[in-house]
Design an enzyme around this catalytic site. Sequence first.
Site, short mmCIF file in Angstrom:
data_model
loop_
_atom_site.label_atom_id
_atom_site.label_comp_id
_atom_site.label_asym_id
_atom_site.label_seq_id
_atom_site.Cartn_x
_atom_site.Cartn_y
_atom_site.Cartn_z
N GLU A 1 0.81 -1.22 0.00
CA GLU A 1 0.00 0.00 0.00
C GLU A 1 0.84 1.26 0.00
O GLU A 1 0.45 2.27 -0.56
CB GLU A 1 -0.94 0.00 1.22
N ASP B 1 -2.90 -3.01 3.14
CA ASP B 1 -3.38 -3.19 4.51
C ASP B 1 -4.47 -4.24 4.57
O ASP B 1 -5.36 -4.30 3.70
CB ASP B 1 -3.92 -1.86 5.06
N TYR C 1 -0.70 -3.27 13.68
CA TYR C 1 -1.60 -2.49 12.81
C TYR C 1 -2.56 -1.62 13.63
O TYR C 1 -3.28 -2.12 14.50
CB TYR C 1 -2.39 -3.46 11.93
#
Length: 731
Positions: A9, A105, A310
Amino acid sequence: MMKSLVIAEKPSVGRDIARVLHCSKPSGGALEGDKYVVTWALGHLVTLADPEEYDKKYQKWDMATLPMMPEKMQLVVIRQTARQYQTVKTQLYRKDIGEVIIATDAGREGELVARWILEKAGCHKPIKRLWISSVTDKAIKEGFAHLSDGRKYQHLYDAAVCRAEADWLVGMNGTRALTCKHNAQLSCGRVQTPTIAMIARREQQIRAFQAQEYYGVQIQDEQIRWTWQDEKSGSYRTFARDRAEKLLGDLKCRQLTVTEVKENKSSVLSPGLYDLTELQRDASRMFGYSAKQTLNIMQQLYERHKVLTYPRTDSRYISKDVAETIKERLRAISIGPYKKLAGSLIMQPLRLNKSFVDDKKVSDHHAIIPTEQFVQMEKMSTEERRIYDLVVRRFLSVLYPPCIYMQTSLKGEAAGQNFAAKGKVMLDQGWRVVYDRQQEEEDDREDGLKEQNLPSIKKGDHREILKAELTRGKTKPPAYFTEATLLSAMENPVKYMDSRDAQMVKTLGETGGLGTVATRADIIEKLFNSFLMEKRGNEIHLTGKARQLLSLVPEDLKKPELTADWEMKLSRIAKGEMKRDVFMKEIDAYTREIVEEIKADDGVFRHDNLTSHKCPVCGKRMLAVNGKQAKMLVCQDRECGHREVISRVTNARCPNCHKKMEMYEKGGEKTFICKCGYKERLSAFQARREKEGAGVSKKDVQRYLNKQKKEAQEPVNNAFAQALAGIKLDK
């Protein structure tokens, strides 16, 4: 030999993956190795086309062209990142690329980033999916050892597309309808509008609130302070002053008899691991960080430092397989202030329980916890260290035993009335040792009793009353929202629903309220940037523009129930339980409905912030607006868009009251002005700071002023800023 193309990403994550996969050879915007080629997006490279891409008639904002209902939604390459898109497309069409590995992601939006690139490029090569929650070398290696078939995530992609297309249809049509109808820059959306409505409801409650004076009675013996308690209601206050004064008179020269002594041993578990919203709340409350600022700091700790997992997660639990890696994570954080705390846990069996380890409560991502990556705190900024510290201490705290204390509750009788007192004795600090007394105990709740140190006492004891006094206070209105409390309300908006429908309440609980954990920060920023909200200290207040907007927006769009309904259906689409076409037909009908409602509405919008200042570009009167960090003048004409920064909140502190000062510019001279009345020219400020040894260089000041200038030139508005540019309306 065929190779696999990996699409990350962001460049930072792409380079990390490339290093782990031994891809070091540069290759036209990618890094190549023997088996893999790694390239990356810059966030979204592709998005839904603007209305004018479908038909030139939409270039002019005109009510007659609404609603805009494209037969098939088109994708366009985002102009600012077009070069990177071409780079990725070139790699996709290489003849030696046999498959694509999506490494964006791991979530709904991440899936959309990659799939839209593939769809726009017309690439139909086989897809595999990397699904990881941290970007450490170990996590990347394990992720590539367990790649999933890309088809497994088709339903997740369908849900992401439905969300994007539905927001486009409702947002674009609703915004154009309101803007054309009232010739003012007004926007609406199924998340931002209910958020404004919640703030409006709170402000209405505050305006309608009428303070009432209440009274109580407290008595003091030699060692204990006792509080009167109403026998029937159990309350520690009365609104009848004469009743309190009579009781006070009856207490003179009397004794209190102890009627009850209760001792309960209580244990309290740690508050639990962080999800993003809880972390944003604490960062706002403790450091004054905005939700967006906290998310940005977290992204740095996740992507650059790789020390936290994350950030965009709505779970406060970890799974059993992650729990097996806890000791490695403890070794990684065994530095500085955490060395002793983590070390004692490494040397003994871990306490794992359902309060934080539960596979059923982990969705796409587990709670935010430290990674196994070695930590270099000296390379972190002050803000990064603060957020890192919050996460690490919370992680350590769940592994420590409960805090155990002895709660003593006393009841007594004097003059025929009941009195109460309570105290607490800490038996075992448990997880509280992790916080070094940083965390305040929430002992003084609304029950009116304060904790105190109690002597040894037993039932039947007689205590001589040394002093009796009347206490008084006033009931308080609800507090204005802060960013921390607004995040809480968005996460759990049930109390702001008109409907008490059980299914709706349940759905909002399951789907996480208004917006997602990943989008709430952006929504709050959007409301500030479009001048619908403003900050006064830490408090959030609606502007006149927002209050008028609420009177003009269709009723449905103001309700959290709409988001509950959407998210419930999107969740079903992601699970393969509902067809994409069924949902979009409902959105089509709803869009037509709200456009007709806006057309038929007879409400009127008037600017309530017009000034006498004329726009130097078009000559129309300018609007006075309060941005999040600056006061500005903005041209009322949307086609003109000129704006001027009048003052900006700085980090410079007033030497008198130590509050942040604002910088004003007039005639080329920059001056700091404080609310307390203190004024100081920038030149004098620099001289004073240099004399004090603060080390503010001319370079630092110039960098700050350049940042101001750049911010002043950025678009005022929200996500629709580009769409609003260059619009032509019938006058």
